[in-house]
Design a protein around this motif. Sequence first.
Motif: not given
Length: 84
Positions: A27-31, A35-37, A42-45
């Motif tokens: 995938v692209s770096l942007n994608q 996804v990582a963000l 999701g984990a924090v919330e």
Amino acid sequence: MNKAAYALKLPQSLKTAAQRLAREDGVSLNQWITVALAEKVGAVETAADFFKRRGSNASPADFQEILNKVRSNPPAKGDDLPEW
């Protein structure tokens, strides 16, 4: 989906690692960063929601009951606070 641009400044070593991982995932770096963000958000919330629900039934009396079980022994050697 609304999109917003954000100029992100990363340490070179982190960008290099993210580029490598994105390439491995195909995938692209942007994608990959998106996804990582999303995973982190999701984990924090999820954790915040868990602790909010977990603590919603607690009361000061419950907390005091726990504190009453704590012994009044002095700290073990090495656990005491340093002198300032």
